[in-house]
Design a protein around this motif. Structure first.
Motif, short mmCIF file in Angstrom:
data_model
loop_
_atom_site.label_atom_id
_atom_site.label_comp_id
_atom_site.label_asym_id
_atom_site.label_seq_id
_atom_site.Cartn_x
_atom_site.Cartn_y
_atom_site.Cartn_z
N TYR A 282 -10.40 -7.36 -2.46
CA TYR A 282 -10.49 -8.81 -1.47
C TYR A 282 -8.42 -8.26 -0.90
O TYR A 282 -7.69 -8.87 -1.54
N ARG A 283 -8.91 -7.01 -0.40
CA ARG A 283 -7.54 -6.99 0.12
C ARG A 283 -7.75 -7.49 1.66
O ARG A 283 -8.36 -8.62 2.60
N GLY A 284 -6.57 -7.61 1.73
CA GLY A 284 -6.00 -8.84 3.02
C GLY A 284 -5.09 -8.30 4.53
O GLY A 284 -4.74 -7.04 4.15
N GLU A 285 -4.74 -8.42 5.10
CA GLU A 285 -4.28 -9.12 6.10
C GLU A 285 -2.55 -9.52 5.43
O GLU A 285 -2.38 -10.68 5.88
N ASP A 286 -1.20 -8.68 6.47
CA ASP A 286 -0.08 -9.24 6.11
C ASP A 286 0.81 -10.28 7.43
O ASP A 286 -0.89 -9.75 8.44
N ILE B 41 -3.51 -3.98 5.98
CA ILE B 41 -4.00 -4.19 4.73
C ILE B 41 -3.54 -4.07 4.52
O ILE B 41 -2.56 -3.16 4.34
N GLN B 42 -3.28 -5.14 3.38
CA GLN B 42 -2.89 -4.60 2.29
C GLN B 42 -3.40 -5.50 1.01
O GLN B 42 -4.35 -6.18 1.23
N GLY B 43 -3.04 -5.31 0.06
CA GLY B 43 -4.00 -5.27 -1.69
C GLY B 43 -2.99 -5.80 -2.87
O GLY B 43 -1.61 -5.57 -2.76
N MET C 67 -0.57 -3.88 -6.70
CA MET C 67 0.03 -3.77 -4.95
C MET C 67 -0.06 -2.36 -4.50
O MET C 67 -1.12 -2.23 -3.21
N VAL C 68 -0.20 -1.28 -5.39
CA VAL C 68 -0.47 0.18 -5.05
C VAL C 68 -1.69 0.57 -4.64
O VAL C 68 -2.28 1.41 -3.70
#
Length: 451
Positions: free
Chosen positions: A118-122, A127-129, A286-287
């Protein structure tokens, strides 16, 4: 103010958080089919980079993600945190740290698999997790308040004040040895500013520089510390079985804590394990969510190696060094100073310098990685363009951590860790069936590919 912080930490680390971390972790352990035991060897094999792809979304490799996560967990929690556990809960607290570590491996498998799933975008489209994006994309907007709770607690709880405090303490004890309180405070300020400068050089370069530095520091620090403790263990090898027995017996009698309160010892062990390996807190996702990996389950398997290395191996070595040398029952020191006593007794003359090297590398590596976690929380709350302001706040608090008392530092971090755990664990439990289905699918595909 200090009393309020300590009181809040002691209150929140009661039955609810214990049930959430140990109960939730036990559920993941069973729900996964005991995957920490069944797939530990497989996880080690996939770490070799065989499946890495530069075309996959993300910013770092899975190995760099693991090393960065370990850099934040294999740190002073393993040196000072274990000493605090022994001081507060006796040898039996170590057993409950082990239990928390194994269920923590299952927890990290679930939470870090979800971080890729379920990665998203800031706000800048990167791309962020992490738990906040898992909640957003996996649970829906009605649960978004949990994302805010996680990030607000993360901005405070992921400061490097504990590392700054304990590194300052060991530098003073080993190298400086001030004679007056005035000298002690002056040195604390000086050390604080030096640590701030060293940390700034790395963290202002972003996750790529942090991951690159962590990839070099982690293997070095584990080998140095591992070798040093083994020297101590070898000298007292005849007493090792007795110490292991003491850990198991005391775990169910609680003779060393609060007049035999086993429940209090379990809380102490779980609390120190959470601080050490951070399983269930939500930092590692997060990482690992930044990893160049298209397979959520593969990332989860790699991530679960973290608590094994951190708690089962490194924390156990620290505990043995303290127990075998006998300082845990005779010293009035706590935290890193107790571990220092053990190293001085186990390896006279040079032991304290070997520990100093380990503490220095451990503390700095954690400082580098924690900044990234807080940076991500800040970016989620206020936008990616505002996230860099957090780095300057973070650097300033390093100096503060160097001069305040240990009790306040530990309690502030512990309290915020507990707050972070609630949104992270709720999301993982809510979406656990998704991980279960993805696990079955992944291994079925891997088996078919091998035939």
């Amino acid at each position: 103010m200090g009393e309020i912080i300590v009181g809040f930490s002691n209150w929140i680390w009661g039955a609810p958080i214990l049930i959430l971390l140990l109960g939730g972790g036990s559920y993941f352990f069973i729900h996964s089919g005991f995957i920490p035991f069944r797939k530990l060897g497989y996880a080690m094999r996939v770490l070799n980079g065989k499946y890495d792809s530069d075309l996959a979304p993300g910013q770092i490799t899975s190995k760099q993600a693991l090393y960065s996560a370990i850099a934040s967990t294999v740190g002073l929690g393993n040196i000072s945190g274990v000493a605090i556990a022994l001081n507060m809960g006796g040898p039996g607290a170590i057993f409950w740290m082990w239990v928390a570590a194994f269920v923590g491996m299952a927890t990290k498998f679930y939470t870090c698999s979800l971080a890729i799933m379920y990665r998203g975008e800031d706000s800048a489209g990167v791309i962020q997790g992490g738990p906040m994006y898992v909640i957003d994309r996996g649970m829906g907007k009605k649960w978004k308040f949990l994302s805010y709770i996680f990030c607000i607690a993360g901005v405070i709880g992921l400061l490097a004040i504990f590392q700054a405090n304990q590194l300052t303490a060991v530098l003073q004890a080993v190298l400086i040895q001030p004679e007056t309180m005035e000298e002690t405070m002056r040195n604390r300020w000086i050390i604080g500013f030096v640590m701030m400068g060293l940390t700034a050089i790395v963290i202002l370069g972003g996750i790529q520089r942090i991951a690159a530095v962590a990839s070099k520091m982690v293997p070095f620090m584990v080998v140095v510390y591992f070798s040093t403790v083994l020297i101590i263990v070898f000298q007292y090898y005849e007493a090792v079985p007795e110490m292991i027995q003491l850990i198991f017996v005391d775990a169910f009698t609680g003779t060393a804590v609060m007049g035999g309160a086993v429940g209090a010892m379990i809380i102490i062990g779980a609390r120190r394990a959470a601080f050490s390996n951070e399983a269930g807190i939500g930092t590692a996702p997060m990482v690992h969510g930044q990893s160049k990996n298209l397979e959520p389950i593969r990332e989860g398997l790699i991530a679960m190696l973290g608590p094994f290395i951190d708690t089962i191996i490194v924390c156990t070595l620290t505990a043995l060094a303290i127990l075998l040398t006998g300082v845990w029952g005779t010293s009035e020191n706590d935290g890193v100073k107790l571990t220092l006593d053990a190293f001085e007794k186990g390896i006279p003359y040079i032991g304290k310098y070997l520990l100093l090297i380990s503490v220095l590398v451990f503390a700095l590596s954690t400082m580098f990685t924690y900044s990234y976690y807080g940076h991500k929380c800040m970016g989620y709350l206020f936008g990616a363009d505002k996230a860099n302001y957090y780095n300057y706040f973070y650097l300033g608090t390093i100096v503060v951590g160097a001069v305040v008392s240990l009790d306040v530092v530990v309690s502030l971090v512990d309290g915020m860790y507990a707050v972070m755990a609630f949104p992270n664990m709720i999301a993982a439990l809510y979406l656990s069936s998704k991980v279960k289905a993805a696990t079955k699918d992944y291994f079925a595909r891997m088996k078919q590919a091998e035939t």
